[in-house]
Design an enzyme around this catalytic site. Structure first.
Site, PDB file in Angstrom:
ATOM      1  N   VAL A  59       0.889  -1.169   0.000  1.00 18.60           N
ATOM      2  CA  VAL A  59       0.000   0.000   0.000  1.00 18.60           C
ATOM      3  C   VAL A  59       0.925   1.217   0.000  1.00 18.60           C
ATOM      4  O   VAL A  59       1.613   1.477   0.985  1.00 18.60           O
ATOM      5  CB  VAL A  59      -0.940   0.006   1.222  1.00 18.60           C
ATOM      6  N   PRO A  60       0.979   1.971  -1.110  1.00 20.42           N
ATOM      7  CA  PRO A  60       2.097   2.886  -1.381  1.00 20.42           C
ATOM      8  C   PRO A  60       2.071   4.230  -0.668  1.00 20.42           C
ATOM      9  O   PRO A  60       1.913   5.295  -1.291  1.00 20.42           O
ATOM     10  CB  PRO A  60       1.984   3.075  -2.901  1.00 20.42           C
ATOM     11  N   CYS A  61       2.313   4.221   0.626  1.00 18.91           N
ATOM     12  CA  CYS A  61       2.408   5.477   1.365  1.00 18.91           C
ATOM     13  C   CYS A  61       3.653   6.268   0.957  1.00 18.91           C
ATOM     14  O   CYS A  61       3.744   7.471   1.233  1.00 18.91           O
ATOM     15  CB  CYS A  61       2.397   5.217   2.868  1.00 18.91           C
ATOM     16  N   HIS A  62       4.618   5.611   0.304  1.00 15.32           N
ATOM     17  CA  HIS A  62       5.822   6.325  -0.144  1.00 15.32           C
ATOM     18  C   HIS A  62       5.502   7.342  -1.239  1.00 15.32           C
ATOM     19  O   HIS A  62       6.327   8.214  -1.533  1.00 15.32           O
ATOM     20  CB  HIS A  62       6.878   5.332  -0.650  1.00 15.32           C
TER      21      HIS A  62
END
Length: 215
Positions: A184-187
């Site tokens: 889950v791409p919080c970056h």
């Protein structure tokens, strides 16, 4: 009877090494036997529905990642700097103490991570168990997959998308506590001035991911 407390002459003959076999040549442990026993334990636990948490580690360009899954799906991805052992202890307390090293349950996640880091995958398609995030943080985590590969959004944009435009700082907290980073791409959430902002895996990991996706 406690044979350990008896003098050697009272030990059963089967417990004594052959006289012509030096003690230094005796095997201290049988790794293959231990692996077979562990595999049987995992299989039995799976069959009886007793394996609540399975985990494994994978090596990636951003370091070793701990993966943990419940029967419902991937529940945790942990960077090495966070502390794998400490996180396993927390999972045993917060999710279930019935936890085993069972790599097979996480084969699909590991394979998709390999594809992602090789540049052959732009989105993940694995079941998720997001029980470790709630409320506004869950709303943020639910929105994150909508940020496309190679794109970014600001904390303010994510706050608005999650339904609370003024909760910019809370978005930062939600990203920092995202239980399944990378997948889950919080970056992909950055500051309004374009700088990276914080990241659970550290600034180098965030830079590596964003640079890889931009390429």
């Amino acid at each position: 009877m406690n044979f350990d407390a008896l003098p050697p002459r009272d030990l059963p003959p089967r417990d004594l090494p052959p006289r012509d076999l030096p003690l230094r040549d005796l095997p201290l442990k049988d790794d293959e036997a231990q692996a077979r026993l562990h595999a049987r334990l995992v299989a039995d636990a799976e069959r009886e529905g007793l394996l609540d948490l399975a985990y494994r580690t994978v090596d990636t360009p951003v370091g070793s990642l701990l993966l943990a899954a419940t029967p419902a799906g991937l529940v945790r991805v942990v960077y090495e700097n966070v502390g794998h052992d400490a996180e396993l202890a927390r999972l045993a307390e917060t999710v279930s103490p019935r936890i085993l090293h069972a790599p097979a349950r996480l084969d699909a996640v590991a394979r998709q991570l390999d594809e992602y880091f090789a540049g052959r995958r732009t989105a993940f398609d694995v079941p998720l168990d997001l029980r470790l995030t709630r409320g506004f943080r869950r709303a943020v985590v639910d929105h994150l997959p909508a940020i496309q590969y190679g794109r970014t959004e600001t904390y303010a944009e994510v706050a608005a998308a999650a339904g609370s435009p003024k909760a910019v700082r809370a978005v930062g907290t939600a990203c920092a506590t995202n239980p399944v980073p990378v997948v889950v791409p919080c970056h992909r959430v950055v500051r309004s001035d374009g700088s990276f902002g914080g990241y659970a895996g550290g600034p180098d990991a965030k830079r590596t991911l964003l640079t890889m996706e931009a390429a």
